[in-house]
Design a protein around this motif. Structure first.
Motif, PDB file in Angstrom:
ATOM      1  N   GLY A 158      21.534  -9.189  23.994  1.00 52.19           N
ATOM      2  CA  GLY A 158      22.910  -8.665  24.045  1.00 52.19           C
ATOM      3  C   GLY A 158      23.557  -8.785  25.411  1.00 52.19           C
ATOM      4  O   GLY A 158      24.736  -8.481  25.554  1.00 52.19           O
ATOM      5  N   LYS A 159      22.793  -9.207  26.408  1.00 56.76           N
ATOM      6  CA  LYS A 159      23.387  -9.246  27.757  1.00 56.76           C
ATOM      7  C   LYS A 159      23.670 -10.707  28.125  1.00 56.76           C
ATOM      8  O   LYS A 159      24.632 -11.267  27.631  1.00 56.76           O
ATOM      9  N   ALA A 160      22.814 -11.334  28.942  1.00 59.38           N
ATOM     10  CA  ALA A 160      23.141 -12.699  29.387  1.00 59.38           C
ATOM     11  C   ALA A 160      23.207 -13.692  28.228  1.00 59.38           C
ATOM     12  O   ALA A 160      23.797 -14.758  28.368  1.00 59.38           O
ATOM     13  N   VAL A 220       8.135   0.130  32.715  1.00 62.72           N
ATOM     14  CA  VAL A 220       9.043  -0.229  33.816  1.00 62.72           C
ATOM     15  C   VAL A 220      10.074  -1.241  33.308  1.00 62.72           C
ATOM     16  O   VAL A 220       9.907  -1.841  32.248  1.00 62.72           O
ATOM     17  N   GLU A 221      11.127  -1.408  34.102  1.00 63.88           N
ATOM     18  CA  GLU A 221      12.110  -2.455  33.819  1.00 63.88           C
ATOM     19  C   GLU A 221      11.976  -3.532  34.877  1.00 63.88           C
ATOM     20  O   GLU A 221      11.609  -3.240  36.023  1.00 63.88           O
ATOM     21  N   ALA A 222      12.300  -4.764  34.523  1.00 60.24           N
ATOM     22  CA  ALA A 222      12.264  -5.856  35.506  1.00 60.24           C
ATOM     23  C   ALA A 222      13.410  -5.673  36.500  1.00 60.24           C
ATOM     24  O   ALA A 222      13.222  -5.716  37.716  1.00 60.24           O
ATOM     25  N   ILE A 231      13.900   4.840  33.791  1.00 56.15           N
ATOM     26  CA  ILE A 231      13.689   4.020  32.587  1.00 56.15           C
ATOM     27  C   ILE A 231      14.807   4.275  31.567  1.00 56.15           C
ATOM     28  O   ILE A 231      15.378   5.368  31.515  1.00 56.15           O
ATOM     29  N   HIS A 232      15.074   3.274  30.756  1.00 57.12           N
ATOM     30  CA  HIS A 232      16.208   3.327  29.815  1.00 57.12           C
ATOM     31  C   HIS A 232      16.050   4.429  28.759  1.00 57.12           C
ATOM     32  O   HIS A 232      14.937   4.779  28.356  1.00 57.12           O
ATOM     33  N   ALA A 233      17.202   4.910  28.287  1.00 59.16           N
ATOM     34  CA  ALA A 233      17.236   5.994  27.294  1.00 59.16           C
ATOM     35  C   ALA A 233      16.432   5.649  26.034  1.00 59.16           C
ATOM     36  O   ALA A 233      15.851   6.546  25.400  1.00 59.16           O
ATOM     37  N   SER A 292      17.873  -4.647  17.747  1.00 59.82           N
ATOM     38  CA  SER A 292      18.424  -4.354  19.074  1.00 59.82           C
ATOM     39  C   SER A 292      17.274  -3.999  20.006  1.00 59.82           C
ATOM     40  O   SER A 292      16.164  -3.658  19.547  1.00 59.82           O
ATOM     41  N   GLY A 293      17.577  -4.044  21.294  1.00 59.82           N
ATOM     42  CA  GLY A 293      16.587  -3.623  22.285  1.00 59.82           C
ATOM     43  C   GLY A 293      16.297  -2.143  22.148  1.00 59.82           C
ATOM     44  O   GLY A 293      15.166  -1.697  22.363  1.00 59.82           O
ATOM     45  N   PHE A 294      17.320  -1.386  21.793  1.00 58.84           N
ATOM     46  CA  PHE A 294      17.132   0.056  21.620  1.00 58.84           C
ATOM     47  C   PHE A 294      16.102   0.302  20.511  1.00 58.84           C
ATOM     48  O   PHE A 294      15.150   1.084  20.685  1.00 58.84           O
ATOM     49  N   ASP A 295      16.280  -0.370  19.385  1.00 54.43           N
ATOM     50  CA  ASP A 295      15.337  -0.212  18.268  1.00 54.43           C
ATOM     51  C   ASP A 295      13.923  -0.620  18.688  1.00 54.43           C
ATOM     52  O   ASP A 295      12.941   0.034  18.312  1.00 54.43           O
ATOM     53  N   VAL A 346       6.991  -4.163  30.190  1.00 57.19           N
ATOM     54  CA  VAL A 346       8.155  -4.494  31.024  1.00 57.19           C
ATOM     55  C   VAL A 346       9.383  -4.753  30.161  1.00 57.19           C
ATOM     56  O   VAL A 346       9.346  -5.591  29.247  1.00 57.19           O
ATOM     57  N   ASP A 347      10.450  -4.046  30.469  1.00 57.51           N
ATOM     58  CA  ASP A 347      11.726  -4.246  29.793  1.00 57.51           C
ATOM     59  C   ASP A 347      12.524  -5.264  30.608  1.00 57.51           C
ATOM     60  O   ASP A 347      12.930  -4.988  31.735  1.00 57.51           O
ATOM     61  N   GLU A 348      12.740  -6.442  30.026  1.00 59.31           N
ATOM     62  CA  GLU A 348      13.420  -7.533  30.753  1.00 59.31           C
ATOM     63  C   GLU A 348      14.883  -7.662  30.303  1.00 59.31           C
ATOM     64  O   GLU A 348      15.473  -8.746  30.403  1.00 59.31           O
ATOM     65  N   ALA A 349      15.475  -6.556  29.843  1.00 59.76           N
ATOM     66  CA  ALA A 349      16.851  -6.630  29.310  1.00 59.76           C
ATOM     67  C   ALA A 349      17.807  -7.318  30.285  1.00 59.76           C
ATOM     68  O   ALA A 349      18.593  -8.182  29.889  1.00 59.76           O
ATOM     69  N   HIS A 350      17.743  -6.929  31.572  1.00 59.44           N
ATOM     70  CA  HIS A 350      18.733  -7.456  32.522  1.00 59.44           C
ATOM     71  C   HIS A 350      18.265  -8.694  33.267  1.00 59.44           C
ATOM     72  O   HIS A 350      19.026  -9.242  34.055  1.00 59.44           O
ATOM     73  N   SER A 351      17.024  -9.106  33.068  1.00 56.72           N
ATOM     74  CA  SER A 351      16.553 -10.312  33.756  1.00 56.72           C
ATOM     75  C   SER A 351      16.585 -11.530  32.832  1.00 56.72           C
ATOM     76  O   SER A 351      16.602 -12.667  33.304  1.00 56.72           O
TER      77      SER A 351
HETATM   78  C1  LIG Z   1      17.050  -1.653  30.205  1.00 57.13           C
HETATM   79  C2  LIG Z   1      17.555  -1.691  28.813  1.00 57.13           C
HETATM   80  N1  LIG Z   1      16.681  -1.684  27.801  1.00 57.13           N
HETATM   81  C3  LIG Z   1      17.099  -1.713  26.523  1.00 57.13           C
HETATM   82  C4  LIG Z   1      18.430  -1.738  26.218  1.00 57.13           C
HETATM   83  C5  LIG Z   1      18.846  -1.745  24.785  1.00 57.13           C
HETATM   84  O1  LIG Z   1      19.138  -3.060  24.406  1.00 57.13           O
HETATM   85  P1  LIG Z   1      20.202  -3.352  23.261  1.00 57.13           P
HETATM   86  O2  LIG Z   1      21.537  -3.352  23.915  1.00 57.13           O
HETATM   87  O3  LIG Z   1      19.795  -4.682  22.726  1.00 57.13           O
HETATM   88  O4  LIG Z   1      20.059  -2.263  22.261  1.00 57.13           O
HETATM   89  C6  LIG Z   1      19.383  -1.759  27.235  1.00 57.13           C
HETATM   90  C7  LIG Z   1      20.815  -1.777  26.900  1.00 57.13           C
HETATM   91  O5  LIG Z   1      21.648  -1.201  27.513  1.00 57.13           O
HETATM   92  C8  LIG Z   1      18.938  -1.728  28.571  1.00 57.13           C
HETATM   93  O6  LIG Z   1      19.799  -1.709  29.577  1.00 57.13           O
END
Ligand SMILES: Cc1ncc(COP(=O)(O)O)c(C=O)c1O
Length: 445
Positions: free
Chosen positions: A267-269, A200-202, A148-150, A123-126, A233-238
């Motif tokens: 997990g998103k787009a 940072v996040e994108a 920035i994300h949790a 996962s992105g969290f991991d 850079v966290d590209e989760a939402h881009s």
């Molecule tokens: C900016 C950002 N980074 C990381 C994550 C974590 O990604 P994942 O849902 O794959 O655990 C999220 C999910 O909400 C997110 O919004």
């Protein structure tokens, strides 16, 4: 082997409390209940809800609507049939969970995003938690956007880098100030013996705004001694919706060689699960050795990898370009519809972004976001209220996400109902509308 400790007369067994409904509460549960009660009193209690498939989706992160896409379904089934892979996982990637299939997939994804290497995580969290926990070294600094994300916060908490400093959201000036402070305060940094990771996040998930990434990279390179600044850079939402074929913001801006590491989540787009950390081969090898969320967990199962392969095939062959273009059209349309609202009674209750978002996420700050969200849900639109602690105090909002599966009539209807809600609220609060305003409003509705 069992470990049995005989209860003493004062053991917790004796303080179990009988509840009114006949159930009992242990002392620890009583303490936890108090915390939940406090959240309930503050209106910040979280609960799980079940989505209604009847509602129009203006909430999920399924931006390209791939989770309902016949093309993705067909690609997954075709990939599953030709690859003839097992169903399960096999274990941790460090043991029996790894495969040629996983390694080919991560190489192909890294090449697609124009990165030298990549490492798949569950996962992105991991990935974030593992990366920030082990990459920054003692004496290093982590400088991060305040929003920035949790997962980055969790990683930082475990990190050996004690210097963790936020900068004001998307403010290049504040980033410069923080970086200059780091340089002034640290001789090792001035001598090039310690490092600064900049997180940072994108696209920020709550406001849908983009990081001023080129300016951020420029300032990091200008302020820090050479080799001391590392932008991550966290590209989760881009991922999937920004950049050529959905490659993300870094590729859109041509910054690939100036960014230290990038996270893309599936997990998103991409309607899947899991994530990849794009980095150099050395960082990949380091993460394999030190990132605990990679080492001590069962890796993704083969069907999950197959789904990731299939969604990337749709990005690579250009199938998603028309979907991403439709999302942009909807964002434009929603923005114009919302900005066309002239009634002071409405604009007072709904704060629309002043600029059209460059991502599928719209944040509409409202006086009563929960009431607005409930009203819209009753009218058949799934939107969600976002309140503290998820967002800072005073910025409660309704978050509207647009999807390839949404239509222009749906976005128009959403705005009509937002206006209706605001007009009802205005009346209830005694906010007056002039006769002419009421007439214009009636004509619009
Ligand atoms: C900016 C950002 N980074 C990381 C994550 C974590 O990604 P994942 O849902 O794959 O655990 C999220 C999910 O909400 C997110 O919004």
């Amino acid at each position: 082997m069992t470990c049995s400790v005989p209860p003493t007369p004062n053991s917790p067994r004796h303080s179990i409390e009988e509840m009114e409904d006949g159930t009992s509460q242990l002392p620890l549960e009583k303490s936890l209940q108090k915390l939940l009660d406090r959240r309930r009193a503050n209106s910040t209690l979280r609960s799980l809800t079940i989505n209604s498939s009847q509602q129009v989706d203006f909430s999920s992160n399924d931006f390209l609507s791939l989770s309902k896409s016949p093309a993705l379904r067909a690609a997954i089934l075709a990939e599953q049939a030709t690859s003839n892979l097992p169903l399960g996982s096999g274990g941790s990637r460090l043991l029996d969970g790894n495969s040629r299939y996983a390694e080919d997939l991560e190489q192909d994804i890294a090449a697609f995003h124009r990165a030298p290497a990549g490492l798949l995580f569950n996962s992105g969290f991991d990935a974030n938690a593992g990366f920030y926990a082990c990459v920054p070294q003692p004496g290093d600094f982590i400088v991060y956007d305040e929003f920035i994300h949790a997962s980055v916060h969790d990683g930082m908490r475990l990190s050996r880098a004690a210097n963790r400093i936020p900068f004001c959201h998307n403010s290049v000036e504040d980033l410069q100030r923080v970086l200059e402070d780091c340089v002034h305060s640290s001789q090792t940094l001035r001598e090039g013996r310690s490092h600064v990771l900049i997180a940072v996040e994108a696209v920020y998930s709550m406001d849908g705004d983009l990081a001023p990434l080129t300016a951020i990279v420029d300032i990091v390179e200008a302020v820090l001694p050479r080799g001391c600044g590392y932008v991550v850079v966290d590209e989760a939402h881009s991922t999937g919706v920004i950049g050529p074929n959905g490659r993300g913001l870094v590729c859109e801006l041509g910054l690939e060689k100036r960014i230290f590491a990038r996270l893309h989540t599936f997990g998103k787009a991409l309607a899947g699960n899991g994530a990849i950390m794009l980095c150099s081969p050395l960082i990949r090898h380091y993460l394999i050795n030190y990132a605990r969320p990679l080492i001590y967990t069962t890796f993704m199962s083969y069907p999950a990898l197959v789904a990731i392969r299939a969604s990337y095939t749709l990005l690579m062959n250009g199938h998603t370009n028309s979907l991403a273009a439709h999302v942009r059209l909807l964002v434009d349309n929603l923005f114009r519809e919302l900005r066309s609202v002239q009634l002071p009674a409405v604009t007072e209750l709904l704060q629309v972004p002043s600029e059209c978002p460059s991502s599928p996420i719209f944040s509409i700050q409202a006086a009563e976001p929960k009431s607005l969200a409930r009203y819209l849900q009753e009218k058949g639109f799934m939107v969600r209220a976002v309140v503290p602690p998820t967002v800072p105090e005073g910025t409660s909002r309704v978050r509207v996400c647009l999807h390839a599966g949404n239509t222009i009539p749906e976005t128009k209807a959403l705005v009509v109902h937002m206006k209706k809600w605001a007009t009802l609220q205005a009346r209830g609060r005694g906010i007056s509308c002039t006769m002419a305003e009421r007439e214009t409003e009636k004509a619009r509705l």
